[in-house]
Design a protein around this motif. Sequence first.
Motif, mmCIF file in Angstrom:
data_model
loop_
_atom_site.group_PDB
_atom_site.id
_atom_site.type_symbol
_atom_site.label_atom_id
_atom_site.label_comp_id
_atom_site.label_asym_id
_atom_site.label_seq_id
_atom_site.Cartn_x
_atom_site.Cartn_y
_atom_site.Cartn_z
ATOM 1 N N LYS A 6 -6.635 1.898 -3.441
ATOM 2 C CA LYS A 6 -6.069 1.501 -1.909
ATOM 3 C C LYS A 6 -6.471 0.844 -1.219
ATOM 4 O O LYS A 6 -7.606 0.747 -1.160
ATOM 5 C CB LYS A 6 -6.483 3.114 -0.962
ATOM 6 C CG LYS A 6 -6.565 2.934 0.534
ATOM 7 C CD LYS A 6 -5.777 4.095 1.189
ATOM 8 C CE LYS A 6 -5.694 3.883 2.496
ATOM 9 N NZ LYS A 6 -5.957 5.059 3.234
ATOM 10 N N GLY A 46 -1.972 2.436 7.311
ATOM 11 C CA GLY A 46 -0.955 1.760 8.423
ATOM 12 C C GLY A 46 -1.680 1.001 8.612
ATOM 13 O O GLY A 46 -0.895 0.103 9.211
ATOM 14 N N GLY A 47 -2.827 0.812 9.561
ATOM 15 C CA GLY A 47 -3.091 0.012 10.223
ATOM 16 C C GLY A 47 -2.593 -0.140 11.557
ATOM 17 O O GLY A 47 -1.924 0.702 12.335
ATOM 18 N N GLY A 50 1.177 1.414 11.270
ATOM 19 C CA GLY A 50 2.145 2.302 11.348
ATOM 20 C C GLY A 50 1.230 3.414 12.636
ATOM 21 O O GLY A 50 1.674 4.314 13.262
ATOM 22 N N HIS A 51 0.053 3.509 12.596
ATOM 23 C CA HIS A 51 -0.593 4.158 13.912
ATOM 24 C C HIS A 51 -0.572 3.838 15.138
ATOM 25 O O HIS A 51 -0.135 5.136 15.896
ATOM 26 C CB HIS A 51 -1.990 3.626 13.245
ATOM 27 C CG HIS A 51 -2.469 4.690 12.036
ATOM 28 N ND1 HIS A 51 -3.179 6.223 11.648
ATOM 29 C CD2 HIS A 51 -2.921 3.737 11.481
ATOM 30 C CE1 HIS A 51 -3.900 5.686 10.765
ATOM 31 N NE2 HIS A 51 -3.307 4.644 10.176
ATOM 32 N N ALA A 54 2.509 5.977 15.417
ATOM 33 C CA ALA A 54 2.604 8.092 16.266
ATOM 34 C C ALA A 54 1.702 8.114 16.598
ATOM 35 O O ALA A 54 2.617 8.811 17.266
ATOM 36 C CB ALA A 54 1.777 7.805 14.458
ATOM 37 N N MET A 78 6.022 0.943 8.532
ATOM 38 C CA MET A 78 5.372 0.482 7.783
ATOM 39 C C MET A 78 6.451 0.713 6.630
ATOM 40 O O MET A 78 5.025 -0.415 5.696
ATOM 41 C CB MET A 78 5.156 2.103 6.939
ATOM 42 C CG MET A 78 4.387 3.047 7.911
ATOM 43 S SD MET A 78 2.679 2.357 7.964
ATOM 44 C CE MET A 78 2.321 1.790 6.384
ATOM 45 N N VAL A 146 2.280 12.450 9.677
ATOM 46 C CA VAL A 146 2.358 11.686 9.216
ATOM 47 C C VAL A 146 1.817 11.831 7.460
ATOM 48 O O VAL A 146 0.487 13.321 7.533
ATOM 49 C CB VAL A 146 0.222 10.580 9.790
ATOM 50 C CG1 VAL A 146 0.109 9.460 9.043
ATOM 51 C CG2 VAL A 146 1.523 10.072 11.026
ATOM 52 N N LEU A 147 2.154 11.337 6.709
ATOM 53 C CA LEU A 147 1.196 11.400 5.105
ATOM 54 C C LEU A 147 0.475 9.938 5.317
ATOM 55 O O LEU A 147 0.794 9.596 5.640
ATOM 56 C CB LEU A 147 2.467 11.479 4.247
ATOM 57 C CG LEU A 147 1.835 11.248 2.838
ATOM 58 C CD1 LEU A 147 0.567 11.973 2.446
ATOM 59 C CD2 LEU A 147 2.066 10.397 1.655
ATOM 60 N N GLY A 149 -2.372 7.535 3.841
ATOM 61 C CA GLY A 149 -2.244 7.000 2.307
ATOM 62 C C GLY A 149 -3.643 7.635 1.361
ATOM 63 O O GLY A 149 -3.854 7.721 0.517
ATOM 64 N N ASP A 150 -5.000 8.267 2.306
ATOM 65 C CA ASP A 150 -5.355 9.557 1.472
ATOM 66 C C ASP A 150 -4.817 10.095 0.700
ATOM 67 O O ASP A 150 -5.454 10.112 -0.125
ATOM 68 C CB ASP A 150 -6.780 9.031 2.344
ATOM 69 C CG ASP A 150 -7.420 7.757 2.906
ATOM 70 O OD1 ASP A 150 -7.540 6.739 2.367
ATOM 71 O OD2 ASP A 150 -7.550 7.522 4.432
ATOM 72 N N VAL A 203 -4.620 7.781 13.507
ATOM 73 C CA VAL A 203 -3.968 9.158 13.150
ATOM 74 C C VAL A 203 -4.196 9.846 12.156
ATOM 75 O O VAL A 203 -4.084 11.630 11.994
ATOM 76 C CB VAL A 203 -2.590 9.464 13.838
ATOM 77 C CG1 VAL A 203 -2.129 8.891 15.195
ATOM 78 C CG2 VAL A 203 -1.141 8.508 12.589
ATOM 79 N N SER A 204 -5.177 9.330 11.087
ATOM 80 C CA SER A 204 -5.208 10.656 10.211
ATOM 81 C C SER A 204 -6.868 10.914 9.440
ATOM 82 O O SER A 204 -6.937 11.630 9.237
ATOM 83 C CB SER A 204 -4.989 9.931 8.996
ATOM 84 O OG SER A 204 -3.007 9.069 8.760
HETATM 85 O O1 IP8 Z 1 -3.603 4.571 7.947
HETATM 86 C C1 IP8 Z 1 -1.220 6.776 7.808
HETATM 87 O O2 IP8 Z 1 -1.840 5.818 6.773
HETATM 88 P P1 IP8 Z 1 -3.463 5.920 6.697
HETATM 89 C C2 IP8 Z 1 0.457 5.906 8.055
HETATM 90 O O3 IP8 Z 1 -4.354 5.712 5.195
HETATM 91 C C3 IP8 Z 1 0.904 5.938 9.159
HETATM 92 O O4 IP8 Z 1 -3.735 6.574 7.173
HETATM 93 C C4 IP8 Z 1 2.501 6.188 9.365
HETATM 94 C C5 IP8 Z 1 -0.290 5.798 10.372
#
Ligand code: IP8
Length: 249
Positions: A6, A46-47, A50-51, A54, A78, A146-147, A149-150, A203-204
């Motif tokens: 990752k 997402g950095g 995505g975040h 979201a 994304m 949200v899915l 990456g972890d 958001v994760s």
């Molecule tokens: O940065 C979050 O992935 P993460 C992806 O691995 C989105 O938590 C769409 C926010």
Amino acid sequence: MTIVLKLGGSVVTEKDVPETVDEDRLASLAAAVAGVDESLVIVHGGGSFGHHHAAKYDVSVSEGTADPVAAREIHDAMIRLNQAVVGSLAAQNVPALPVQPLSMCARDGNGALTLEHSAIERQLSEGFVPVLHGDVIAHEGEGVSVLSGDELVVRLANQLAAERVGVCSSVPGVLDETGTVIDRIDDGDGLEHVLGESDATDVSGGMAGKVAALLELDVPASIFAPTAIEAFLGGETPGTTVGGGQAGP
Ligand code: IP8
């Protein structure tokens, strides 16, 4: 041997500046990856892509939206980051292919994740490096959620029976109260000090979400800083080793 790696969103982007790739960092990680001979699956977070989107729609791993405009906005951000990551890997002659979790993953009403991995297995056996990313996915009763990456790393590693898992993060591992890297985490007990909020919009669940997800792995994972990527890819276990039961170093 199969390795799942990752690249954290805060590593490949400027996390506080919306939609900004850290080009130099990404290029140096891509150069390290170019030296790997094993089967490799890459997942990126997402950095600042995505975040932010979201958070704008209050979408997280548990709270969804039925609004297709919101779903596309998060997903499309994304995709833009995925294109940058795949492009950087391609520039180093890594045989990278973009893979979209939205098309292969879903959650049921209890939050349980399904992932159809046969295409990834075939891509690996044909010599490619699949590059997946945190995404939005259909979630029963929630629209999309949200899915992270972890979650993706854990599910892919378990389903592909990966031998090694690495999480390249903006910190050198999980830190204790004194800022020292914790060598090994086998369960979530006594880890309140790492279960805090992430610095930037996330958001994760930040480091807490990361550790909780990685404890579900069948093999140990290493959480390490970008400076340790070559050590990890060379077979070492830099940073913090999380989970994996008795199979640790
Ligand atoms: O940065 C979050 O992935 P993460 C992806 O691995 C989105 O938590 C769409 C926010």
